[in-house]
Design a protein around this motif. Structure first.
Motif, mmCIF file in Angstrom:
data_model
loop_
_atom_site.group_PDB
_atom_site.id
_atom_site.type_symbol
_atom_site.label_atom_id
_atom_site.label_comp_id
_atom_site.label_asym_id
_atom_site.label_seq_id
_atom_site.Cartn_x
_atom_site.Cartn_y
_atom_site.Cartn_z
ATOM 1 N N SER A 163 7.253 -3.996 -9.073
ATOM 2 C CA SER A 163 7.445 -4.732 -7.876
ATOM 3 C C SER A 163 6.001 -4.949 -7.234
ATOM 4 N N SER A 164 5.874 -6.042 -6.543
ATOM 5 C CA SER A 164 4.372 -6.600 -6.097
ATOM 6 C C SER A 164 4.354 -6.294 -4.514
ATOM 7 N N ALA A 165 3.217 -6.062 -4.002
ATOM 8 C CA ALA A 165 2.957 -6.198 -2.529
ATOM 9 C C ALA A 165 1.477 -6.810 -2.343
ATOM 10 N N MET A 166 1.512 -7.624 -1.414
ATOM 11 C CA MET A 166 0.226 -8.237 -1.051
ATOM 12 C C MET A 166 0.118 -7.836 0.380
ATOM 13 N N ALA A 167 -1.123 -7.599 0.699
ATOM 14 C CA ALA A 167 -1.582 -7.320 2.003
ATOM 15 C C ALA A 167 -2.473 -8.216 2.721
ATOM 16 N N ALA A 168 -2.505 -8.140 4.035
ATOM 17 C CA ALA A 168 -3.263 -9.262 4.868
ATOM 18 C C ALA A 168 -4.555 -9.292 4.363
ATOM 19 N N ASP A 169 -5.129 -8.510 3.739
ATOM 20 C CA ASP A 169 -6.416 -8.543 3.511
ATOM 21 C C ASP A 169 -6.529 -9.283 2.041
ATOM 22 N N GLY A 170 -5.526 -9.567 1.456
ATOM 23 C CA GLY A 170 -5.798 -10.135 0.074
ATOM 24 C C GLY A 170 -5.412 -9.260 -1.237
ATOM 25 N N SER A 171 -5.163 -7.891 -0.894
ATOM 26 C CA SER A 171 -5.245 -7.102 -2.010
ATOM 27 C C SER A 171 -3.696 -7.297 -2.519
ATOM 28 N N LEU A 172 -3.522 -6.788 -3.834
ATOM 29 C CA LEU A 172 -2.457 -6.971 -4.563
ATOM 30 C C LEU A 172 -1.989 -5.672 -5.277
ATOM 31 N N ARG A 173 -0.768 -5.278 -5.410
ATOM 32 C CA ARG A 173 -0.521 -4.243 -6.196
ATOM 33 C C ARG A 173 0.905 -4.378 -6.948
ATOM 34 N N LEU A 174 0.817 -4.062 -8.077
ATOM 35 C CA LEU A 174 1.926 -3.992 -9.036
ATOM 36 C C LEU A 174 2.330 -2.539 -9.577
ATOM 37 N N ALA A 175 3.483 -2.081 -9.114
ATOM 38 C CA ALA A 175 3.995 -0.662 -9.252
ATOM 39 C C ALA A 175 5.196 -0.538 -9.074
ATOM 40 N N VAL A 194 -3.955 4.269 -27.125
ATOM 41 C CA VAL A 194 -3.102 3.431 -26.113
ATOM 42 C C VAL A 194 -2.434 4.067 -25.211
ATOM 43 N N TYR A 195 -2.229 3.538 -23.980
ATOM 44 C CA TYR A 195 -1.818 4.085 -22.794
ATOM 45 C C TYR A 195 -0.889 3.067 -22.120
ATOM 46 N N PRO A 196 0.090 3.792 -21.640
ATOM 47 C CA PRO A 196 1.029 3.129 -20.634
ATOM 48 C C PRO A 196 0.506 2.916 -19.299
ATOM 49 N N VAL A 197 0.809 1.562 -18.627
ATOM 50 C CA VAL A 197 0.089 1.462 -17.382
ATOM 51 C C VAL A 197 1.127 1.644 -16.374
ATOM 52 N N LEU A 198 0.902 2.479 -15.369
ATOM 53 C CA LEU A 198 1.791 2.980 -14.466
ATOM 54 C C LEU A 198 1.528 2.064 -13.141
ATOM 55 N N GLU A 199 0.648 1.300 -12.933
ATOM 56 C CA GLU A 199 0.022 0.573 -11.941
ATOM 57 C C GLU A 199 -1.019 -0.285 -12.049
ATOM 58 N N ILE A 200 -1.157 -1.373 -11.360
ATOM 59 C CA ILE A 200 -2.272 -2.193 -11.431
ATOM 60 C C ILE A 200 -2.655 -2.280 -9.850
#
Length: 123
Positions: A73-85, A27-33
């Protein structure tokens, strides 16, 4: 957020029995998606746990605890990419600065990792 490794897919996309950094059943903690235009990955605190975590295909994991860390927090870019970190990790160039050993980026990484791990340990 905690995930369990159910299979290993090498960085080259092939199923393998073993690979450094991950263990089936662990089992692993998730740092970022991150869901980018050309790749989807999760960054976990891997078996070595010293560095900046490692990137793996989400297909390798099942969710053990879906609670999202409060520091994310989340960040969405103009190219449609999404990050949660952690929010400080979402700035452009953050990972490049980390790899270049920039002291501010390394401090931001350590702070974010500690916050994710503290959150994962909270029942």
């Amino acid at each position: 957020m905690l995930v369990r490794c159910v299979r290993i897919i090498s960085p080259f996309g092939e199923p393998v029995e073993t690979y450094p950094g991950v263990t089936v059943g662990a089992v692993y903690p998730v740092l970022e998606i991150a869901y980018l235009t050309d790749v989807y990955y999760v960054r976990i605190v891997d078996d070595e746990s010293d560095g900046p975590g490692s990137l793996w295909s989400p297909e390798m994991f099942e969710t053990v605890d879906g609670h999202l860390p409060t520091c994310w927090s989340s960040a969405m870019a103009a190219d449609g990419s999404l990050r949660l970190a952690p929010s400080k990790w979402l700035r452009p160039g953050f990972w490049t600065d980390c790899l270049d050993r920039d002291p501010v980026a390394l401090a931001d990484y350590a702070e974010g990792k500690a916050a994710v791990l503290a959150d994962a340990a909270t029942p």
